[in-house]
Scaffold this active site. Structure first.
Site, PDB file in Angstrom:
ATOM      1  CG  HIS A 118     -42.192  31.045 -26.775  1.00  0.00           C
ATOM      2  ND1 HIS A 118     -41.176  30.817 -28.004  1.00  0.00           N
ATOM      3  CD2 HIS A 118     -43.275  30.959 -27.230  1.00  0.00           C
ATOM      4  CE1 HIS A 118     -42.488  30.788 -29.214  1.00  0.00           C
ATOM      5  NE2 HIS A 118     -44.221  30.276 -28.899  1.00  0.00           N
ATOM      6  CB  SER A 136     -36.764  28.062 -25.139  1.00  0.00           C
ATOM      7  OG  SER A 136     -37.981  29.161 -25.739  1.00  0.00           O
ATOM      8  CB  SER A 160     -39.353  32.806 -27.944  1.00  0.00           C
ATOM      9  OG  SER A 160     -39.083  31.508 -27.660  1.00  0.00           O
ATOM     10  CG  ASP A 182     -45.340  27.344 -27.621  1.00  0.00           C
ATOM     11  OD1 ASP A 182     -45.663  27.000 -29.061  1.00  0.00           O
ATOM     12  OD2 ASP A 182     -45.553  27.603 -27.305  1.00  0.00           O
ATOM     13  CD  GLU A 184     -50.241  27.817 -25.160  1.00  0.00           C
ATOM     14  OE1 GLU A 184     -49.725  27.152 -24.549  1.00  0.00           O
ATOM     15  OE2 GLU A 184     -49.962  28.643 -25.278  1.00  0.00           O
ATOM     16  CG  ASN A 206     -54.543  26.656 -31.209  1.00  0.00           C
ATOM     17  OD1 ASN A 206     -53.994  27.442 -30.865  1.00  0.00           O
ATOM     18  ND2 ASN A 206     -54.978  26.251 -32.232  1.00  0.00           N
ATOM     19  CE  LYS A 209     -53.348  29.331 -27.806  1.00  0.00           C
ATOM     20  NZ  LYS A 209     -52.432  29.376 -28.545  1.00  0.00           N
ATOM     21  CG  ASP A 256     -52.737  33.331 -27.243  1.00  0.00           C
ATOM     22  OD1 ASP A 256     -52.879  33.431 -26.125  1.00  0.00           O
ATOM     23  OD2 ASP A 256     -51.806  32.194 -27.668  1.00  0.00           O
ATOM     24  CG  ASN A 257     -55.453  33.167 -32.406  1.00  0.00           C
ATOM     25  OD1 ASN A 257     -54.282  32.971 -32.002  1.00  0.00           O
ATOM     26  ND2 ASN A 257     -55.909  32.742 -32.409  1.00  0.00           N
ATOM     27  CB  CYS A 272     -52.878  39.915 -32.321  1.00  0.00           C
ATOM     28  SG  CYS A 272     -51.608  38.644 -32.502  1.00  0.00           S
ATOM     29  CG  HIS A 284     -46.813  30.315 -35.338  1.00  0.00           C
ATOM     30  ND1 HIS A 284     -46.916  30.426 -34.147  1.00  0.00           N
ATOM     31  CD2 HIS A 284     -45.987  29.239 -35.641  1.00  0.00           C
ATOM     32  CE1 HIS A 284     -45.677  29.406 -33.507  1.00  0.00           C
ATOM     33  NE2 HIS A 284     -45.177  28.549 -34.585  1.00  0.00           N
ATOM     34  CG  HIS A 316     -49.862  36.626 -26.959  1.00  0.00           C
ATOM     35  ND1 HIS A 316     -50.472  37.841 -27.617  1.00  0.00           N
ATOM     36  CD2 HIS A 316     -50.305  35.918 -27.067  1.00  0.00           C
ATOM     37  CE1 HIS A 316     -50.390  37.178 -28.854  1.00  0.00           C
ATOM     38  NE2 HIS A 316     -50.047  35.966 -28.625  1.00  0.00           N
ATOM     39  CB  SER A 330     -52.922  30.453 -22.652  1.00  0.00           C
ATOM     40  OG  SER A 330     -53.435  31.640 -24.224  1.00  0.00           O
ATOM     41  CD  GLN A 380     -50.793  23.662 -22.247  1.00  0.00           C
ATOM     42  OE1 GLN A 380     -50.538  22.500 -21.728  1.00  0.00           O
ATOM     43  NE2 GLN A 380     -49.856  23.649 -23.701  1.00  0.00           N
TER      44      GLN A 380
END
Lengths: 481, 395
Positions: A56, A79, A84, A142, A204, A229, A234, A238-239, A243, A349, A402, A410, A414
């Site tokens: 993205h 991307s 995105s 990703d 990712e 991931n 990460k 992230d999650n 969120c 997702h 995010h 994240s 990477q």
């Protein structure tokens, strides 16, 4: 001049100065990436790396890209989603910190918001095509599209040609096959050579990781991969925290309803669902959880949430959020029974958690667009529901996904994974690896100062007592955090 | 109890109750003992009766009588007749000032000890329940002296109701039953200061909380804080633990108890034992097993269901636990002592009726508590003060 010869392709270079300002703000919120720059830039560990990124193209990704270049890498970017790209971020990356729109000096980026699928795969191919028709020697992926393109290219080169699509193949697959067919005709052997030169890919997301493990299991994986991931810093962050932040941001930007006092149903109580439920409750909503997994259901109950089936609560709730990773969680039948002005959105997702096709096929239903990513669907009896982002990820569609701080976690994974694969090729065989725990801990450590966290240090005696070293790793591999 | 300790020194110098007799009706606890000592330090002669037959701590009562020269009339577990006889004994000397906790002492004065009324110059009431009774008395013209409603100040609502009852009611339920609250559905009747405290804390322990209310403003408050709000009729079949905190009677009645789940736990955090209709529960039950655990009576409903009543429906945080923690009673009694001292000097100026605690007394008490905890706060600048007092400056 054909598009293939352009050094980059973005929507509007004049957006670059706005993009640069946002990048500067994001840098402050991405302390992990900035610390990595400070630590590694002098030794230039990515000198000689030619990284193709498919991720993205946002402001946060711009900070990632410029971290990779600060460590000596050359980078080409596309991307990984047609919607995105933040066009000002793409413009700023193309112009670069030292360039101007008239004299762009950034990196070749091929991304704009609202690509067609044809354009999307052309952009992916352009990002994978380096000057002199060579390929990259590293991939940062990703979702796995760049990795897929190289693997399929090499596979069809070995097979002697690209197969014809089957009749029921999805439109997107037909497009991929077309692009590869042209590529094989123009540059035979390109992808086999590229695959041989690629030292590895860092992936990712869950979806891309899933593809990688499949390839590893069938023996078709062509180069080593690091599963970013599943670094704790990460996926957990992230999650859950990402969120937790962006869910209510999306709901509020989309609808501006008062969340306090509302009844909100969160479908799924995994990491994402836990973050969603917490933020909704924190705003004063009464949260009901639906689950199919007895462990997650029990967790929700012990956290004080009512756990019900969607069937039982669908007529009484004001806000519905899907966070399951599964399909058909909210059906057209459910939606037809909801309260007038109920809000429906998905933060999983893929866009199949809410049955939008079924909703559109409901006899007599009428869709009224309120504003971008907010639609009112009116049933024949006059009741209406509000659907956010057409059932796609509402935190990205209605808000900005995010926040930078979460993405810093994240993306620091990477960068460290890129450095690992590029500088230690002998240590990573062709397989899917996760980052060693001490690097996961390092990513966390790099984010502590910015939050004013004062970490306690184990004494030697304490470390011996629990069987770790003073500098970590502190937990066994199976620890769940 | 830093506030009362500080006031002890102040009162020893100022002697606001010099030569006055004070009759008090309070729960006989360590904190009440401190209150009695504070009143005595201020110059009062104190006589004391219990405000609840079950809450008396006999060791405290004995210590007050033996060591602090207080006329104490209280014994744990005394019956109803004995309870009122104790109150009459505490009044017998003819008080100048009274302190009440629930209104039983003031009520006795106005019904059975009316001969003493002319001598009473004023009083304080500690609880919401008592204040409701007093206001009804005043409205009917039955009240004979000015009373300060010490139950209801901003600081006290916060600390005693929300924090004190909130904490100790849960303490009482846990001590009595040892039930895990996480995952349970807990019904809290009433969303006043105490109910809100219970609801918020029990949610913090992982329970799903349902609130019942009669006041739409409070119900809206509960709803906006994310609580499910239902009528008791609808909540009764859902709840696993019920806590009443309303100040009203028959909040949990036969029609509710007959709907309840097997094993439902009933506890009252309100002052009186009227919030749960215990007699109705007795009528519903085919058998009653008393003290299956201390303070837990099991009512067998005869159809396979059993309902557990805690503390006989009396105030659970005092009966099954230790009542408010000392910090709460420090503030409550500190405010009441400050209010009573102010009243002692102003009885001539106050009309007969129920009066609020003057706001500056509340602020003074909060300030002293903060100072004792080492917490400093900002003071308004002269410019800020002037700004707040002016109306000419707009945007």
């Amino acid at each position: 001049m054909s598009a293939d010869q352009l050094p980059f392709q973005v929507a509007d270079l004049s957006l670059a100065s706005f993009g640069r300002k946002e990048i500067q703000l994001a840098e402050h919120e991405m302390p992990g990436l900035m610390a990595v720059r400070a630590e590694y830039a002098p030794s230039q560990p990515l000198r000689g790396a030619k990284i193709t990124g498919s991720l993205h193209m946002t402001v946060q990704t711009a900070v990632l890209i410029e971290t990779l270049t600060a460590l000596g890498a050359q980078v080409r970017w596309a991307s990984c989603n047609i919607f995105s790209t933040q066009d000002h971020a793409a413009a700023a990356v193309a112009v670069g910190p030292d360039g101007t729109p008239d004299d762009p000096r950034g990196i070749p980026v091929f991304a704009w918001k609202g690509e067609t699928l044809e354009e999307y795969w052309r952009c992916t191919e352009l990002a994978l095509t380096w000057p002199g028709d060579g390929g990259p020697n590293m991939i940062l992926d990703d979702g796995g599209d760049a990795t897929l393109f190289v693997h399929k290219g090499a596979e069809y080169e070995q097979a002697g040609g690209v197969p014809s699509p089957a009749e029921d193949d999805p439109e997107e697959w037909v497009i991929i096959l077309d692009r590869l067919r042209n590529s094989l005709a123009d540059h035979p052997g390109k992808w086999t050579k590229a695959a041989k030169n690629i030292k590895g890919v860092t992936e990712e997301t869950t979806t891309g990781v899933h593809r990688l493990y499949e390839m590893a299991n069938t023996g078709t994986l062509l180069f080593p991969a690091i599963n970013v991931n599943d670094s704790v810093t990460k996926s957990k962050f992230d999650n859950k925290y990402g969120c937790r932040h962006s869910l209510i941001d999306g709901i509020k930007r989309g609808t501006d309803v008062l969340i306090g006092g509302k009844v909100a149903v969160v479908c799924g109580y995994g990491d994402v669902g836990k973050g969603c439920a917490e933020s909704l409750r924190g705003q004063g909503a009464r949260v009901i959880v639906t689950e199919i997994d007895p462990i997650c259901a029990l967790q929700a109950a012990m956290d004080g949430y009512q756990v019900a089936t969607l069937e039982d609560v669908v007529t009484g709730a004001d806000i519905f959020v899907t966070a399951t990773g599964n399909r058909d969680v909210i059906t057209a039948g459910h939606m037809s029974r909801m309260k007038h002005q109920a809000i429906v959105g998905n933060i999983g997702h893929f866009d199949n958690e809410i049955d939008m096709t079924g909703l559109a096929r409901t006899p007599g239903v009428r869709r009224t667009n309120i504003k971008p990513q907010v639609d009112e669907w009116t049933f024949p009896d006059g009741r209406a529901i509000i659907v956010l982002s057409e059932g796609r990820l509402l935190n990205l569609g209605n808000a900005t996904g995010h926040p930078s701080f979460v993405m810093s976690n994240s993306f620091t994974n990477q960068v460290i994974a890129q450095v690992e694969l590029f500088t230690k090729p002998d240590e990573y065989e062709v397989a899917v690896h996760t980052l060693p725990k001490h690097l996961d801990e390092k990513v966390a450590r790099l984010h502590l100062d910015a939050l004013g966290v004062r970490l306690t240090t184990l004494t030697k005696e304490q470390a011996d007592y629990i069987g770790v070293t003073v500098d970590g790793p502190y937990k066994p591999e199976h620890y769940r955090y | 109890m830093p506030l009362m300790a500080g006031l002890m020194q102040r009162f020893a110098v100022q002697r606001p109750f010099e030569g006055l007799a004070i009759a008090a009706c309070l729960h006989i606890t360590a904190e009440t003992a401190m209150m009695v000592r504070l009143l005595r330090a201020g110059g009062a002669a104190v006589s004391l009766a219990a405000s609840n037959p079950l809450s008396t701590q006999d060791d405290i009562a004995a210590a007050l009588a033996a060591r602090y020269g207080t006329a104490v009339f209280a014994r744990a577990g005394v019956d109803r007749r004995g309870y009122y006889r104790h109150i009459e004994q505490a009044l017998a000397k003819g008080p100048d000032l009274v302190i009440d906790d629930g209104g039983d002492l003031v009520n006795t004065l106005h019904t059975r000890s009316t001969a003493l009324l002319p001598g009473v110059r004023g009083g304080c009431e500690s609880t919401t329940t008592g204040v409701i009774r007093l206001r009804r008395m005043a409205a009917e013209g039955a009240l004979a002296f000015p009373v300060i409603a010490a139950n209801d100040t901003a600081a006290k609502r916060l600390v005693e109701g929300t924090c004190g009852t909130g904490q100790s009611a849960i303490d009482g339920i846990l001590r009595a039953t040892n039930t895990l609250l996480a995952g349970k559905t807990v019904v809290v009747a009433g969303f006043g200061a105490s109910g809100r405290g219970v609801a918020e804390r029990v949610r913090g322990l992982g329970a799903q909380v349902i609130v019942t209310e009669v006041d739409p403003v409070r119900a809206l408050d509960a709803s906006l804080r994310g609580f499910r709000v239902l009528p008791m009729t609808d909540a009764a079949p859902l709840g696993e633990v019920f806590v009443t905190a309303t100040g009203n009677r028959d909040v949990i009645a036969a029609e509710h108890m007959s709907q309840m789940r097997d094993g439902a736990i009933l506890a009252n955090a309100g002052h009186f034992d009227v919030e749960i209709d215990v007699r109705a529960l007795e009528n519903l039950a085919t058998a009653v097993y008393q003290d299956v655990r201390p303070h837990v009576d099991a009512y067998d409903l005869g159809d396979g269901r059993t309902v557990l009543l805690l503390a006989e429906g009396r105030v659970v945080n005092l009966v099954a636990a230790e009542g408010h923690p000392p910090e709460v009673m420090d503030l409550a009694f500190g405010i009441e002592a400050l209010a009573l001292a102010w009243l002692a000097g102003n009885t001539d100026k106050l009309e007969v009726g129920v009066h609020d605690v003057p706001a500056d007394i509340d602020a003074e008490a909060a300030r002293l508590v903060l100072a004792a905890a080492g917490t400093s706060i900002d003071a308004l600048t002269a410019d800020q003060q002037a700004y707040l007092e002016s109306w000419r400056i707009g945007s």
